[in-house]
Design a protein around this motif. Structure first.
Motif, mmCIF file in Angstrom:
data_model
loop_
_atom_site.group_PDB
_atom_site.id
_atom_site.type_symbol
_atom_site.label_atom_id
_atom_site.label_comp_id
_atom_site.label_asym_id
_atom_site.label_seq_id
_atom_site.Cartn_x
_atom_site.Cartn_y
_atom_site.Cartn_z
ATOM 1 N N GLU A 1 0.981 -1.252 0.034
ATOM 2 C CA GLU A 1 0.014 0.094 0.031
ATOM 3 C C GLU A 1 0.857 1.270 0.100
ATOM 4 N N PRO A 2 0.388 2.290 -0.403
ATOM 5 C CA PRO A 2 1.142 3.726 -0.327
ATOM 6 C C PRO A 2 0.954 4.154 0.890
ATOM 7 N N ASN A 3 1.895 4.980 1.262
ATOM 8 C CA ASN A 3 2.069 5.591 2.625
ATOM 9 C C ASN A 3 2.805 6.897 2.479
ATOM 10 N N PRO A 4 2.022 8.032 3.063
ATOM 11 C CA PRO A 4 2.549 9.261 3.143
ATOM 12 C C PRO A 4 4.033 9.401 3.296
ATOM 13 N N ALA A 5 4.752 10.154 2.533
ATOM 14 C CA ALA A 5 6.214 10.335 2.813
ATOM 15 C C ALA A 5 6.707 11.623 2.862
ATOM 16 N N THR A 6 7.632 12.089 3.973
ATOM 17 C CA THR A 6 7.927 13.439 4.322
ATOM 18 C C THR A 6 9.455 13.526 3.873
ATOM 19 N N GLU A 7 9.824 14.418 3.084
ATOM 20 C CA GLU A 7 11.207 14.448 2.569
ATOM 21 C C GLU A 7 11.919 14.939 3.801
ATOM 22 N N ILE A 8 13.164 14.514 3.904
ATOM 23 C CA ILE A 8 14.181 14.986 4.865
ATOM 24 C C ILE A 8 15.389 15.946 4.204
ATOM 25 N N VAL A 9 15.033 17.414 4.761
ATOM 26 C CA VAL A 9 15.823 18.531 3.896
ATOM 27 C C VAL A 9 16.789 19.070 5.244
ATOM 28 N N PRO A 10 18.119 18.989 4.870
ATOM 29 C CA PRO A 10 18.645 18.070 3.948
ATOM 30 C C PRO A 10 18.877 16.851 4.049
ATOM 31 N N PRO A 11 19.037 16.012 3.094
ATOM 32 C CA PRO A 11 19.086 14.460 3.354
ATOM 33 C C PRO A 11 20.323 14.252 4.184
ATOM 34 N N ARG A 12 20.351 13.239 5.192
ATOM 35 C CA ARG A 12 21.646 13.261 6.013
ATOM 36 C C ARG A 12 21.653 11.762 6.590
ATOM 37 N N LYS A 13 22.885 11.385 7.084
ATOM 38 C CA LYS A 13 22.920 10.134 7.625
ATOM 39 C C LYS A 13 22.306 10.353 9.174
ATOM 40 N N PRO A 14 22.092 9.153 9.586
ATOM 41 C CA PRO A 14 21.536 8.878 10.957
ATOM 42 C C PRO A 14 22.111 9.811 11.867
ATOM 43 N N GLU A 15 21.506 10.482 12.912
ATOM 44 C CA GLU A 15 22.006 11.344 13.957
ATOM 45 C C GLU A 15 22.428 10.555 15.198
ATOM 46 N N GLY A 16 21.694 9.405 15.126
ATOM 47 C CA GLY A 16 21.909 8.508 16.427
ATOM 48 C C GLY A 16 22.077 7.078 16.109
ATOM 49 N N PRO A 17 22.174 6.213 17.088
ATOM 50 C CA PRO A 17 22.285 4.784 16.757
ATOM 51 C C PRO A 17 21.216 4.350 15.944
ATOM 52 N N THR A 18 21.447 3.586 14.799
ATOM 53 C CA THR A 18 20.630 3.246 13.885
ATOM 54 C C THR A 18 20.519 1.777 13.194
ATOM 55 N N LEU A 19 19.580 1.050 13.249
ATOM 56 C CA LEU A 19 19.436 -0.223 12.667
ATOM 57 C C LEU A 19 19.074 -0.139 11.404
ATOM 58 N N PHE A 20 19.734 -0.771 10.242
ATOM 59 C CA PHE A 20 19.328 -0.862 8.900
ATOM 60 C C PHE A 20 18.922 -2.136 8.534
ATOM 61 N N ASN A 21 18.079 -2.383 7.515
ATOM 62 C CA ASN A 21 17.564 -3.760 7.409
ATOM 63 C C ASN A 21 16.815 -3.869 5.927
ATOM 64 N N LYS A 22 16.884 -5.126 5.277
ATOM 65 C CA LYS A 22 16.114 -5.312 4.152
ATOM 66 C C LYS A 22 15.430 -6.731 4.123
ATOM 67 N N THR A 23 14.398 -6.976 3.734
ATOM 68 C CA THR A 23 13.996 -8.124 3.469
ATOM 69 C C THR A 23 13.893 -8.336 1.992
ATOM 70 N N GLY A 24 13.732 -9.958 1.727
ATOM 71 C CA GLY A 24 13.769 -10.029 0.197
ATOM 72 C C GLY A 24 13.023 -11.605 0.020
ATOM 73 N N SER A 25 12.575 -11.641 -1.077
ATOM 74 C CA SER A 25 11.665 -13.126 -1.259
ATOM 75 C C SER A 25 11.675 -13.019 -2.871
ATOM 76 N N THR A 26 11.756 -14.576 -3.115
ATOM 77 C CA THR A 26 11.258 -14.932 -4.446
ATOM 78 C C THR A 26 10.174 -15.944 -4.388
ATOM 79 N N ASN A 27 9.593 -16.744 -5.407
ATOM 80 C CA ASN A 27 8.689 -17.545 -5.103
ATOM 81 C C ASN A 27 9.288 -18.799 -4.399
ATOM 82 N N GLY A 28 10.566 -19.065 -4.338
ATOM 83 C CA GLY A 28 10.914 -20.149 -3.563
ATOM 84 C C GLY A 28 12.270 -20.055 -2.509
ATOM 85 N N PHE A 29 12.250 -18.648 -2.293
ATOM 86 C CA PHE A 29 13.491 -18.536 -1.523
ATOM 87 C C PHE A 29 13.048 -17.233 -0.481
ATOM 88 N N SER A 30 13.796 -17.279 0.814
ATOM 89 C CA SER A 30 13.566 -16.015 1.591
ATOM 90 C C SER A 30 15.100 -15.432 2.206
#
Length: 399
Positions: free
Chosen positions: A328-357
């Motif tokens: 589903e679409p979600n409202p997005a707010t632009e970060i101005v100026p774009p920047r790296k995290p200002e505090g401790p941050t966790l990065f993640n990404k999921t991935g799937s195909t029809n036969g793999f996770s």
């Protein structure tokens, strides 16, 4: 020497102090886990997580890699293929699905570092057929952060050729202005990958395999698996246990087409945890994928990676990786100026195909990270819950 002897004899408390020192040292050593104990705790946590996942979802095989304090370990379970019962090994190739998007993001970032293109460019500059079309109002950054205006999760089934792809993109009508809505989309980041290949004077697959992977020290990762590596390629299985592997699809290579091993993927994670160990251009390219560009629904969207303030609750990770965030679409707010995290941050990404996770997460401040690969597509919430337990154990173990 005769003058020192009385001083030693006049110190009757010395033996007692020595005993107390030994006792205090023993108590301290008992209170602080040894590396061996930490390793045993991590192994038990990973073993329990893998065992539970495989039993609950009938997963044939898994590889889970963890890193803590620049020390990585790889754990393998089950079989790469049920047909031969060949075991999963550190060299088993898995489809990583949409985790591939982090490589598309890194390649685009590298092309920008090299001056070959800018994320502020528009796709029509590189794909003439799209000049002046509604999609050309979006920048390459919008494409890479799913904020182009509502491109769908997948191309329609009728889009099967390059010509049909360009016709679809040329006639697509947005339902939001660029930068105002995040809608997760394979065509969106796929177009970014395609443009990046053009900007580099190549094609996406060649650029990733011949340039990006070597720079990252990844020697067992492919977009196009060569015959020499097919014996290491795990067999994927559908929810009905039918064998399956990905067969392509428009912009499939750019959006979900990478195959990799747990060893290569944990090296990629470690490069993201400490990019300063990389050389020049690739260091800057990796660092730039950690910049936050848009905030949406409790998380920050960067180029490829999704970011959460740490410590992050299980509920927040589940919400950020929910079907609602994917479909589903979600409202997005632009970060101005774009920047790296200002505090401790966790990065993640999921991935799937029809036969793999797949699931990848890392926390640079603690120098911990995780890669989870499986040859069956099982639910994302189950992956998140298992990974969260492992990451908590890694964080407790220290560096």
């Amino acid at each position: 020497m005769d003058e020192e002897m009385p001083a030693r004899r006049m110190n009757p408390a010395a033996p007692a102090c020595g005993i107390w020192a030994v006792l205090v040292l023993a108590v301290c050593c008992a209170a602080v886990p040894t590396r061996a104990q930490e390793g045993a705790d991590i192994r038990k946590t990973v073993d329990d997580a893998a065992g539970s996942l495989m039993a609950a979802h009938d997963v044939p095989g898994m590889a889970i890699a963890v890193t803590a304090g620049a020390r990585s370990r790889i754990f393998t379970y089950g079989v790469a293929t049920r047909e031969t019962d060949a075991p999963v090994t550190e060299g088993t190739l898995f489809e990583i699905g949409s985790v591939s998007k982090t490589f598309t993001a890194t390649l685009a970032s590298l092309a920008e570092v090299q001056g070959k293109m800018s994320l502020g460019d528009h796709p029509g500059r590189y794909v003439p057929e799209l000049r002046g079309a509604p999609v050309d109002k979006a920048s390459l950054l919008h494409l890479g952060t799913y904020t182009a205006g509502g491109l769908p999760l997948q191309f329609p089934d009728t889009v099967r050729t390059d010509k049909e792809t360009k016709v679809y993109l040329r006639t697509w009508k947005p339902d939001a202005a660029p930068g105002t809505q995040r809608r997760y989309s394979n065509p969106s980041i796929g177009l970014l990958g395609h443009v990046t290949g053009v900007a580099l004077g190549s094609d996406y697959a060649t650029a990733v395999e011949a340039d990006l992977f070597p720079r990252l020290g990844m020697s067992q990762s492919y977009v196009r698996v060569p015959k020499s590596a097919m014996g290491s390629y795990a067999q994927g299985y559908t929810k009905d246990d039918k064998p399956i592997r990905i067969t392509g699809g428009m912009f499939g290579a750019e959006a979900y087409g990478v195959r990799s091993t747990a060893g290569d993927m944990i090296r990629f994670v470690e490069a993201n945890i400490t990019p300063e160990v990389l050389d020049g251009e690739i260091r800057r390219a990796v660092e730039n994928t950690h910049i936050g560009f848009f905030r949406t629904a409790g998380m920050t969207q960067g180029l490829g990676w999704e970011q959460y303030p740490y410590p992050v609750s299980l509920e927040s990770l589940l919400a950020g990786n929910s079907t609602q965030m994917i479909w589903e679409p979600n409202p997005a707010t632009e970060i101005v100026p774009p920047r790296k995290p200002e505090g401790p941050t966790l990065f993640n990404k999921t991935g799937s195909t029809n036969g793999f996770s797949a699931y990848v997460a890392f926390f640079p401040d603690k120098k911990i990270g995780l890669v989870m690969l499986a040859n069956k597509n099982f639910p994302i919430p189950a992956r998140i819950k298992a990974a969260h337990r492992i990451l908590e154990q890694l964080a407790r173990g220290g560096d």
